[in-house]
Each structure stands twice: as C-alpha cells, then as structure tokens.
Design an enzyme around this catalytic site. Structure first.
Site, PDB file in Angstrom:
ATOM      1  N   HIS A   1     -10.912  -3.042   3.878  1.00 29.12           N
ATOM      2  CA  HIS A   1      -9.520  -2.661   4.038  1.00 29.12           C
ATOM      3  C   HIS A   1      -8.845  -3.607   5.008  1.00 29.12           C
ATOM      4  O   HIS A   1      -9.467  -4.030   5.982  1.00 29.12           O
ATOM      5  CB  HIS A   1      -9.406  -1.215   4.565  1.00 29.12           C
ATOM      6  CG  HIS A   1      -8.056  -0.633   4.308  1.00 29.12           C
ATOM      7  ND1 HIS A   1      -7.007  -0.828   5.174  1.00 29.12           N
ATOM      8  CD2 HIS A   1      -7.580   0.094   3.273  1.00 29.12           C
ATOM      9  CE1 HIS A   1      -5.940  -0.233   4.671  1.00 29.12           C
ATOM     10  NE2 HIS A   1      -6.255   0.330   3.521  1.00 29.12           N
TER      11      HIS A   1
ATOM     12  N   ASP B   1     -10.451   4.633  -2.073  1.00 31.83           N
ATOM     13  CA  ASP B   1     -10.741   4.593  -3.505  1.00 31.83           C
ATOM     14  C   ASP B   1     -12.215   4.783  -3.850  1.00 31.83           C
ATOM     15  O   ASP B   1     -12.555   4.947  -5.016  1.00 31.83           O
ATOM     16  CB  ASP B   1     -10.287   3.242  -4.086  1.00 31.83           C
ATOM     17  CG  ASP B   1      -8.778   3.171  -4.198  1.00 31.83           C
ATOM     18  OD1 ASP B   1      -8.171   4.226  -4.420  1.00 31.83           O
ATOM     19  OD2 ASP B   1      -8.220   2.069  -4.061  1.00 31.83           O
TER      20      ASP B   1
HETATM   21  N1  ACO Z   1     -16.935  -6.887  -1.188  1.00 30.63           N
HETATM   22  C1  ACO Z   1     -17.467  -8.010  -0.682  1.00 30.63           C
HETATM   23  N2  ACO Z   1     -16.903  -8.746   0.294  1.00 30.63           N
HETATM   24  C2  ACO Z   1     -15.730  -8.324   0.781  1.00 30.63           C
HETATM   25  C3  ACO Z   1     -15.092  -7.159   0.305  1.00 30.63           C
HETATM   26  C4  ACO Z   1     -15.740  -6.429  -0.720  1.00 30.63           C
HETATM   27  N3  ACO Z   1     -15.192  -5.315  -1.205  1.00 30.63           N
HETATM   28  N4  ACO Z   1     -13.932  -6.959   0.970  1.00 30.63           N
HETATM   29  C5  ACO Z   1     -13.836  -7.981   1.830  1.00 30.63           C
HETATM   30  N5  ACO Z   1     -14.907  -8.800   1.717  1.00 30.63           N
HETATM   31  C6  ACO Z   1     -15.195  -9.996   2.547  1.00 30.63           C
HETATM   32  C7  ACO Z   1     -14.347 -11.177   2.108  1.00 30.63           C
HETATM   33  O1  ACO Z   1     -14.990 -11.949   1.123  1.00 30.63           O
HETATM   34  C8  ACO Z   1     -14.185 -11.911   3.416  1.00 30.63           C
HETATM   35  O2  ACO Z   1     -15.377 -12.583   3.690  1.00 30.63           O
HETATM   36  P1  ACO Z   1     -15.358 -14.006   4.475  1.00 30.63           P
HETATM   37  O3  ACO Z   1     -14.807 -13.705   5.844  1.00 30.63           O
HETATM   38  O4  ACO Z   1     -16.771 -14.453   4.461  1.00 30.63           O
HETATM   39  O5  ACO Z   1     -14.450 -14.904   3.683  1.00 30.63           O
HETATM   40  C9  ACO Z   1     -14.068 -10.793   4.448  1.00 30.63           C
HETATM   41  O6  ACO Z   1     -14.788  -9.693   3.877  1.00 30.63           O
HETATM   42  C10 ACO Z   1     -12.625 -10.346   4.742  1.00 30.63           C
HETATM   43  O7  ACO Z   1     -12.031  -9.974   3.523  1.00 30.63           O
HETATM   44  P2  ACO Z   1     -10.539 -10.368   3.081  1.00 30.63           P
HETATM   45  O8  ACO Z   1     -10.470 -10.423   1.601  1.00 30.63           O
HETATM   46  O9  ACO Z   1     -10.109 -11.597   3.832  1.00 30.63           O
HETATM   47  O10 ACO Z   1      -9.762  -9.143   3.663  1.00 30.63           O
HETATM   48  P3  ACO Z   1      -8.311  -8.686   3.220  1.00 30.63           P
HETATM   49  O11 ACO Z   1      -7.805  -7.860   4.337  1.00 30.63           O
HETATM   50  O12 ACO Z   1      -7.485  -9.840   2.780  1.00 30.63           O
HETATM   51  O13 ACO Z   1      -8.571  -7.775   1.906  1.00 30.63           O
HETATM   52  C11 ACO Z   1      -9.114  -5.915   0.549  1.00 30.63           C
HETATM   53  C12 ACO Z   1      -8.698  -6.410   1.957  1.00 30.63           C
HETATM   54  C13 ACO Z   1      -8.151  -6.500  -0.508  1.00 30.63           C
HETATM   55  C14 ACO Z   1      -9.008  -4.416   0.497  1.00 30.63           C
HETATM   56  C15 ACO Z   1     -10.577  -6.375   0.274  1.00 30.63           C
HETATM   57  O14 ACO Z   1     -11.441  -5.770   1.227  1.00 30.63           O
HETATM   58  C16 ACO Z   1     -11.024  -6.057  -1.141  1.00 30.63           C
HETATM   59  O15 ACO Z   1     -10.770  -6.842  -2.060  1.00 30.63           O
HETATM   60  N6  ACO Z   1     -11.716  -4.882  -1.356  1.00 30.63           N
HETATM   61  C17 ACO Z   1     -12.143  -4.491  -2.683  1.00 30.63           C
HETATM   62  C18 ACO Z   1     -10.967  -3.915  -3.462  1.00 30.63           C
HETATM   63  C19 ACO Z   1     -10.544  -2.560  -2.906  1.00 30.63           C
HETATM   64  O16 ACO Z   1     -11.363  -1.660  -2.696  1.00 30.63           O
HETATM   65  N7  ACO Z   1      -9.196  -2.399  -2.739  1.00 30.63           N
HETATM   66  C20 ACO Z   1      -8.619  -1.132  -2.279  1.00 30.63           C
HETATM   67  C21 ACO Z   1      -8.099  -1.253  -0.857  1.00 30.63           C
HETATM   68  S1  ACO Z   1      -7.465   0.274  -0.320  1.00 30.63           S
HETATM   69  C22 ACO Z   1      -6.015   0.451  -1.126  1.00 30.63           C
HETATM   70  O17 ACO Z   1      -5.278  -0.464  -1.361  1.00 30.63           O
HETATM   71  C23 ACO Z   1      -5.657   1.732  -1.526  1.00 30.63           C
END
Ligand code: ACO
Length: 429
Positions: free
Chosen positions: A308, A365
């Site tokens: 998140h 979610d």
């Molecule tokens: N699985 C694996 N790795 C992940 C995940 C995941 N679900 N989420 C984040 N990471 C990793 C990224 O690859 C990144 O790694 P790095 O630092 O080595 O590059 C690090 O964690 C930070 O992640 P970001 O994508 O930079 O974080 P951001 O804040 O931009 O994204 C998000 C947040 C979009 C929610 C992301 O965690 C994600 O894609 N999660 C999966 C989709 C999801 O569940 N979305 C619902 C969110 S809640 C909502 O909107 C209601």
C-alpha cells in the site's frame, strides 16, 4: 525548520516557504509560491510526497495503521454504525441526529429507480461487457437525464439532491449491469428494503422463485461498504477531485473515479486477488513459486492485495475484513479452500524478508473477495462493490473541494522532448 517556515537554498540564495500544520501534527511545506520566487517547480511522480489539498474528511496514519472518518475510528464505525449513516457522516461532517438520519434514508430510498431509458443504453452494451465499464458509462449518462446537474453554479440544495440521487441509483445501476451480463431481466428496486438488501434483491431475485435475503449477507455487505467508504487522496478520489475542479458535474466526476478505481493497482486488485488465489489452488498450492514470481523484477506478477502506498505497518481495514471473512464463512457454513490459501500465503509473505523489509502487508482487497464470493457475488462484480462503498467518499471529497473553491487541478512538468526544429513537408520526408 522552526515549524513556521522552511528554508530552501538554491545556489547562494535562500528562500522561505511557510509550513502549514494539520490537526494530527502533520506538516507540509507550502510551495505554491516556489515557481514565482525561484523559477523552479517540484517533481514528484506518483505524488508520493505531494499533498494536493487540506482536507477534514479522513485521517490515515500509515505508520501506526490508523484510519478515521471525521475523527471516528474505522473499527468503531464498522461495529456500531451502518453504511448510510457513515455516508452522511463523511458528506456532512457529523453523525446525523435520528430525525436527520430518517429523512436522509427516506430520501435515498425514494430515488432508487432509474429512468427507463437507462435500460435502453444498457441494452446497447454487449452482454460480456465488464460491469465497471457499464457502471461508469451509465453514471456519466445520468447527466443526460439530469441536465441541470451540469450547471456549475447550482445551489447547495440542488447539489444535495444530486448526492442523494446518485447514492440511491448506483446500487440499481450496479445490479442491472450484472443482470445484463447474465442476459436476465432487470429487477426493480424495492423501497421497503434497506440499502444492502435492496441491492442483493436486485442482483439475485428471480421472477419464478421467492428470493429470501439472508441477513448475514446484507450485514456483511454493509460492513464492507463502510470499510471502503473513504480513504483520503487515493487514485480514484484524487481523480474525482481533479475532474470536479474543472467544474464538471458530480456524475461526470464520479464516472471518472469509477474508471480510476478499475485498475488492478487500485480497486481492481480485489478481482486480481481471487484470480491469483484460484490460480495457486489450481497449481497445487505451489506458494513458493508465486512468492518467487512476485519478487522477480523481470516478472510482472505481484502479490495482489499486498502493499500500500500509505500503510507501512498494516492496513486496519484488512484486519477487520479478515475477521469478517472467517465469521461470514462460519455462519454460512461455507468451507472455502481459498480462505485457507489466503491465510497461508499471508503467513508465508509476512515471514519473508522481501515483504518485511519493504513493509508490504495485506491491504483491504486481500480478504474482501473471499467475502464477496461467499455472498455469491461474481468476481467481475468485485470492483463494482468497491465503487458502491467508495461513493460517499468521492461525494464528500467533491463537495469539500467545491466548497473550498479550490483551483483547477493542473500539474506542471519538466519537458524532455525535442527542442525546436524545422518542419519538413510530407513529400520531402
Ligand atoms: N508484490 C510484490 N512486490 C511488491 C508488491 C506486491 N504486491 N507491492 C509492492 N512491491 C514492491 C515493489 O516492487 C517495490 O520494490 P523495489 O523497492 O524493490 O522496487 C516496493 O515493493 C515498493 O513498491 P511500489 O510499487 O514502489 O509502491 P507504490 O506505493 O508505488 O505501490 C501498490 C503501491 C500499487 C498498492 C503496490 O503495492 C501494488 O501494486 N500492490 C498490488 C496491487 C494491490 O493490491 N493494489 C491495491 C492497493 S489498495 C487499494 O487501492 C484499494
């Protein structure tokens, strides 16, 4: 920093910018005069550190896992309140008095029917259309049925009328978009039913048989809607505010919010979670493989429902939903292996250094889809359910933005394209 001003040094020059504070000891540097003072703009892709507004609606402390609507803790609201009461709280700032609540509820109940011509638009969609696309299109189409909603100078009474109308009609449109998929005749709203029961009835009742609404289903749905009702400046809400800042109508702004919610990185993740869990089940619960895939930077796969932007401890909604999921499944006597898979996957990820070091926890979610599944809601409708829940938040944020007379949302950029060059006509290229 003296908590009144922040200093920025560029070259030899020092510039001062005011610091503004919120009621929960959050601080921001107000850089609205940055460009006029220095010629610079800031860049912050994905707005990771940029506050777009001051807002009195929802407070989140992502480090401590706190979520409050208008000062009330989310778990208390989920336990003691109901969705329409929470909607009133978000939109008008206070819990309604009994009399106000009754008027509010009656008003919403009276507006649940949609114009018959909406059905003709619905008929124009192919029956395999994704219900989110149908939902956003039909919400946008409401501007045609209520053209006065387009007037940016409407009175607050008229705006309140639109707010009640869209809250009342969204469940009808959502249920009808599902019926359309199944090529079933639509079911008209029954105004004697409560908000969630009415929705379930429009989703599932059949002309040939009596449909009895299971109160466990209606209550679980009501709680889920409360937990989704607002979440400050997330992707869809920020979209609603930006679209509304051009003085576009509520219907147009909410329709844009629905589209923003649809993506798998936002509300679409609830559909993604169930699809992922089913895939793991089909793959003989090979957790290792999916954990490894999610960590592999060359693989697009992510652990859906994990991570998140704001929560770096835990998502308080996920905790509540996890409990509701097992309560609902127990009370319905459902034994869904997908719940066990989700719990196992969560346990593995929470022990894995990749997830621990990045502070990735289950989000709202991760478990919501398991409840929707138990309520017989099909996977493609999951994000629609999220939209139903998020609607009061979008409306509250739209209203706040307009009442504060906020300027049109219009970010700056740093141009990286070609510099000036001569045009060469087509025949010479
Ligand atoms: N699985 C694996 N790795 C992940 C995940 C995941 N679900 N989420 C984040 N990471 C990793 C990224 O690859 C990144 O790694 P790095 O630092 O080595 O590059 C690090 O964690 C930070 O992640 P970001 O994508 O930079 O974080 P951001 O804040 O931009 O994204 C998000 C947040 C979009 C929610 C992301 O965690 C994600 O894609 N999660 C999966 C989709 C999801 O569940 N979305 C619902 C969110 S809640 C909502 O909107 C209601």
């Amino acid at each position: 920093m003296n908590k009144k001003n922040a200093e920025l040094k560029i070259g030899d020059k020092v510039y001062e910018f005011p610091i503004i504070g919120g009621t929960e000891s959050e601080y921001a540097i107000d850089i609205s005069s940055l460009r006029s003072k220095t010629g610079f703009v800031t860049i912050d892709k994905g707005f990771k550190n940029t506050g777009s507004t001051e807002s009195g609606i929802t407070f989140i402390d992502g480090e401590k896992g706190i979520l409050r609507y208008r000062g009330y803790d989310i778990d208390e609201l989920a336990q003691k309140s109901n969705f329409l009461e929470v909607a009133y709280l978000l939109i008008y700032g206070e819990l309604p008095k009994t009399e106000d609540y009754n008027v509010w509820k009656d008003n919403i109940v009276k507006h649940t029917l949609v114009h018959e011509d909406v059905k003709s638009i619905l008929d124009g969609f192919p029956s395999n259309s994704h219900p989110m696309g149908v939902l956003s299109s039909l919400v946008s189409s409401l501007t045609a049925f209520y053209p006065k909603s387009l007037d940016p100078n409407r009175s607050s009474d008229e705006i309140n009328g639109t707010i009640k109308r869209i809250l009342a009609k969204l469940p009808t449109i959502a249920a009808w978009s599902y019926r359309k998929r199944l090529r079933l005749p639509v079911v008209y709203p029954k105004n004697e039913l409560d908000y969630c029961s009415n929705f379930l009835n429009m989703m599932f009742s059949m002309p040939s048989e009596d449909y009895e609404i299971n109160p466990i289903h209606a209550e679980a749905l009501d709680k889920l809607l409360i937990l989704h009702a607002d979440h400050e400046q997330n992707c869809s809400t920020a979209t609603v505010r930006v679209v509304g800042s051009s003085h576009a109508s509520i219907y147009a702004s909410v329709s844009a919010g629905i589209n923003a919610l649809w993506g798998p990185k936002h509300g679409g993740a609830n559909q993604g979670v169930i699809e992922m869990l089913e895939m793991i089940k089909e793959d003989n619960c090979d957790y290792k493989k999916y954990i490894a895939k999610s960590k592999d930077k060359n693989d697009d796969f992510r652990l859906m429902g994990f991570g998140h932007r704001v929560y770096k401890n835990f998502d308080p909604r996920a905790k509540i939903i996890k409990n509701i999921a097992s309560d609902v499944l127990n009370s319905l006597g459902v034994n869904d292996p997908v719940l066990d898979i989700a719990q196992e996957l969560e346990a593995i990820a929470l022990k894995d250094d990749y997830f621990v070091s990045r502070k990735l926890y289950p989000n709202v979610d991760f478990y919501s889809g398991i409840i929707y599944k138990a309520l017989n809601i099909p996977v493609q409708m999951f994000t629609v359910m999220f939209a139903l829940g998020r609607l009061p938040g979008w409306l509250a944020q739209w209203k706040e933005m307009r009442e504060n007379n906020e300027p049109i949302g219009r970010p700056r950029q740093i141009y990286t394209g070609a510099t000036k060059r001569e045009f060469v006509s087509l025949r010479n290229r």
